[in-house]
Motif scaffolding. Sequence first.
Motif, PDB file in Angstrom:
ATOM      1  N   SER A 123       0.832  -1.265   0.159  1.00  0.00           N
ATOM      2  CA  SER A 123       0.122   0.113   0.145  1.00  0.00           C
ATOM      3  C   SER A 123       0.898   1.258  -0.064  1.00  0.00           C
ATOM      4  N   LEU A 124       0.237   2.381  -0.346  1.00  0.00           N
ATOM      5  CA  LEU A 124       1.100   3.601  -0.228  1.00  0.00           C
ATOM      6  C   LEU A 124       0.124   4.634   0.723  1.00  0.00           C
ATOM      7  N   ARG A 125       1.321   5.048   1.241  1.00  0.00           N
ATOM      8  CA  ARG A 125       0.685   6.066   2.466  1.00  0.00           C
ATOM      9  C   ARG A 125       1.185   7.514   1.998  1.00  0.00           C
ATOM     10  N   VAL A 126       0.333   8.445   1.804  1.00  0.00           N
ATOM     11  CA  VAL A 126       0.763   9.704   1.145  1.00  0.00           C
ATOM     12  C   VAL A 126       0.232  10.822   2.042  1.00  0.00           C
ATOM     13  N   LEU A 127       1.053  11.846   2.064  1.00  0.00           N
ATOM     14  CA  LEU A 127       0.707  13.110   2.963  1.00  0.00           C
ATOM     15  C   LEU A 127       1.139  14.193   2.225  1.00  0.00           C
ATOM     16  N   PHE A 128       0.299  15.188   2.163  1.00  0.00           N
ATOM     17  CA  PHE A 128       0.602  16.695   1.618  1.00  0.00           C
ATOM     18  C   PHE A 128       0.451  17.708   2.842  1.00  0.00           C
ATOM     19  N   SER A 129       1.360  18.571   3.210  1.00  0.00           N
ATOM     20  CA  SER A 129       1.320  19.543   4.171  1.00  0.00           C
ATOM     21  C   SER A 129       1.465  20.714   3.646  1.00  0.00           C
ATOM     22  N   GLY A 130       0.740  21.784   3.791  1.00  0.00           N
ATOM     23  CA  GLY A 130       1.109  23.065   3.453  1.00  0.00           C
ATOM     24  C   GLY A 130      -0.069  23.907   3.954  1.00  0.00           C
ATOM     25  N   SER A 131       0.013  25.261   3.550  1.00  0.00           N
ATOM     26  CA  SER A 131      -0.974  26.288   3.845  1.00  0.00           C
ATOM     27  C   SER A 131      -2.064  26.193   2.692  1.00  0.00           C
ATOM     28  N   LEU A 132      -3.374  26.114   3.023  1.00  0.00           N
ATOM     29  CA  LEU A 132      -4.282  26.089   2.169  1.00  0.00           C
ATOM     30  C   LEU A 132      -5.234  27.548   2.533  1.00  0.00           C
ATOM     31  N   ARG A 133      -5.789  28.048   1.569  1.00  0.00           N
ATOM     32  CA  ARG A 133      -6.813  28.957   1.588  1.00  0.00           C
ATOM     33  C   ARG A 133      -7.935  29.122   0.678  1.00  0.00           C
ATOM     34  N   LEU A 134      -8.972  29.599   1.265  1.00  0.00           N
ATOM     35  CA  LEU A 134     -10.324  29.867   0.484  1.00  0.00           C
ATOM     36  C   LEU A 134     -10.694  31.011   0.456  1.00  0.00           C
ATOM     37  N   HIS A 179      -5.054  31.994   5.976  1.00  0.00           N
ATOM     38  CA  HIS A 179      -4.226  31.062   5.245  1.00  0.00           C
ATOM     39  C   HIS A 179      -3.903  30.034   6.409  1.00  0.00           C
ATOM     40  N   ARG A 180      -4.232  28.819   6.383  1.00  0.00           N
ATOM     41  CA  ARG A 180      -3.907  27.872   7.306  1.00  0.00           C
ATOM     42  C   ARG A 180      -3.201  26.656   7.049  1.00  0.00           C
ATOM     43  N   THR A 181      -2.195  26.337   7.770  1.00  0.00           N
ATOM     44  CA  THR A 181      -1.300  24.969   7.550  1.00  0.00           C
ATOM     45  C   THR A 181      -2.411  23.732   7.729  1.00  0.00           C
ATOM     46  N   SER A 182      -2.494  23.136   6.532  1.00  0.00           N
ATOM     47  CA  SER A 182      -3.500  21.899   6.546  1.00  0.00           C
ATOM     48  C   SER A 182      -2.818  20.761   6.148  1.00  0.00           C
ATOM     49  N   SER A 183      -3.344  19.537   6.205  1.00  0.00           N
ATOM     50  CA  SER A 183      -2.896  18.384   5.699  1.00  0.00           C
ATOM     51  C   SER A 183      -4.048  17.457   4.720  1.00  0.00           C
ATOM     52  N   VAL A 184      -3.455  16.685   3.618  1.00  0.00           N
ATOM     53  CA  VAL A 184      -4.230  15.712   2.988  1.00  0.00           C
ATOM     54  C   VAL A 184      -3.549  14.571   3.296  1.00  0.00           C
ATOM     55  N   GLU A 185      -3.954  13.585   3.577  1.00  0.00           N
ATOM     56  CA  GLU A 185      -3.380  12.254   4.132  1.00  0.00           C
ATOM     57  C   GLU A 185      -4.377  11.007   3.980  1.00  0.00           C
ATOM     58  N   GLY A 186      -3.621  10.000   3.592  1.00  0.00           N
ATOM     59  CA  GLY A 186      -4.589   8.648   3.464  1.00  0.00           C
ATOM     60  C   GLY A 186      -3.566   7.532   2.859  1.00  0.00           C
ATOM     61  N   LEU A 187      -4.155   6.486   2.740  1.00  0.00           N
ATOM     62  CA  LEU A 187      -3.516   5.183   2.561  1.00  0.00           C
ATOM     63  C   LEU A 187      -4.253   4.460   1.272  1.00  0.00           C
ATOM     64  N   CYS A 188      -3.698   4.308   0.184  1.00  0.00           N
ATOM     65  CA  CYS A 188      -4.172   3.721  -1.167  1.00  0.00           C
ATOM     66  C   CYS A 188      -3.699   2.466  -1.163  1.00  0.00           C
ATOM     67  N   GLU A 189      -4.585   1.387  -1.657  1.00  0.00           N
ATOM     68  CA  GLU A 189      -3.802  -0.005  -2.007  1.00  0.00           C
ATOM     69  C   GLU A 189      -4.631  -0.222  -3.455  1.00  0.00           C
ATOM     70  N   ASN A 218       3.637  31.315   1.178  1.00  0.00           N
ATOM     71  CA  ASN A 218       4.836  32.013   2.049  1.00  0.00           C
ATOM     72  C   ASN A 218       5.384  31.032   3.279  1.00  0.00           C
ATOM     73  N   SER A 219       5.180  29.582   2.907  1.00  0.00           N
ATOM     74  CA  SER A 219       5.568  28.391   3.643  1.00  0.00           C
ATOM     75  C   SER A 219       5.988  27.331   3.011  1.00  0.00           C
ATOM     76  N   VAL A 220       6.549  26.407   3.858  1.00  0.00           N
ATOM     77  CA  VAL A 220       7.080  25.058   3.103  1.00  0.00           C
ATOM     78  C   VAL A 220       5.805  24.135   2.823  1.00  0.00           C
ATOM     79  N   SER A 221       5.750  23.556   1.845  1.00  0.00           N
ATOM     80  CA  SER A 221       5.038  22.695   1.492  1.00  0.00           C
ATOM     81  C   SER A 221       5.573  21.348   1.199  1.00  0.00           C
ATOM     82  N   ARG A 222       5.013  20.360   1.328  1.00  0.00           N
ATOM     83  CA  ARG A 222       5.819  18.749   1.072  1.00  0.00           C
ATOM     84  C   ARG A 222       4.627  17.967   0.909  1.00  0.00           C
TER      85      ARG A 222
END
Length: 230
Positions: A123-134, A179-189, A218-222
């Motif tokens: 399985s693949l575990r993925v994570l995006f971390s960075g600031s999001l704004r709407l 703008h808030r630092t947020s994450s998108v994370e999950g596990l894909c099979e 204005n921040s690090v994303s990964r």
Amino acid sequence: MMSPLVVRLLLLVCLASPLYGVEKVRTRGYRKDPDADKYGSCMQGPAGPTGREGNPGTNGIPGTPGIPGRDGLKGEKGECINEIFEEPWRPNYKQCAWNSLNYGIDLGKVADCTFTKLRSDSSLRVLFSGSLRLKCKNACCQRWYFTFNGAECTGPLPIESIIYLDQGSPELNSTINIHRTSSVEGLCEGVKAGLVDVAVWVGTCADYPRGDASTGWNSVSRIIIEELPK
């Protein structure tokens, strides 16, 4: 007066008596050998030395085969054991990072990171971390999600995060810009082994209009990708 014939007879008797006694004595002291009749009248001498062993004889005629034995009792059913030898699990992960991404698109790909998946049954575990704004004046919703080689995850479901902004008062909605630092994370099979293009996209939510989206201001994303055993 005796006649000359009688005198001679008496004389012969007197001479023969001692010889008869000696012969009788000899006969009395002599023990007859039991085997005298076998070897004649001669006496048996002492035993001779032991003779040498004879040469070994030739092998005899082979015997006939014996009667075949009977079948034994049926044994109990054995236990089937399957041994599976697998290579030890090796950690496999990758990180892609950006400083001040500042991506202001509302629809489309935000960032991607290629990854080499070693096994198909992992399985693949993925994570995006960075600031999001709407930002929007009226009610709006934006969605950030992962794709794998251009398709969203189906094992079991998509990997996503949303931001929804209500209409509120016109005065506040016209100026709000958080703008808030947020994450998108999950596990894909179900992702096959090989080179995988892992990407983060931004899009609209179902049945809601889109707003003004911003990613990585204005921040690090990964993006972090890790392969895990099933």
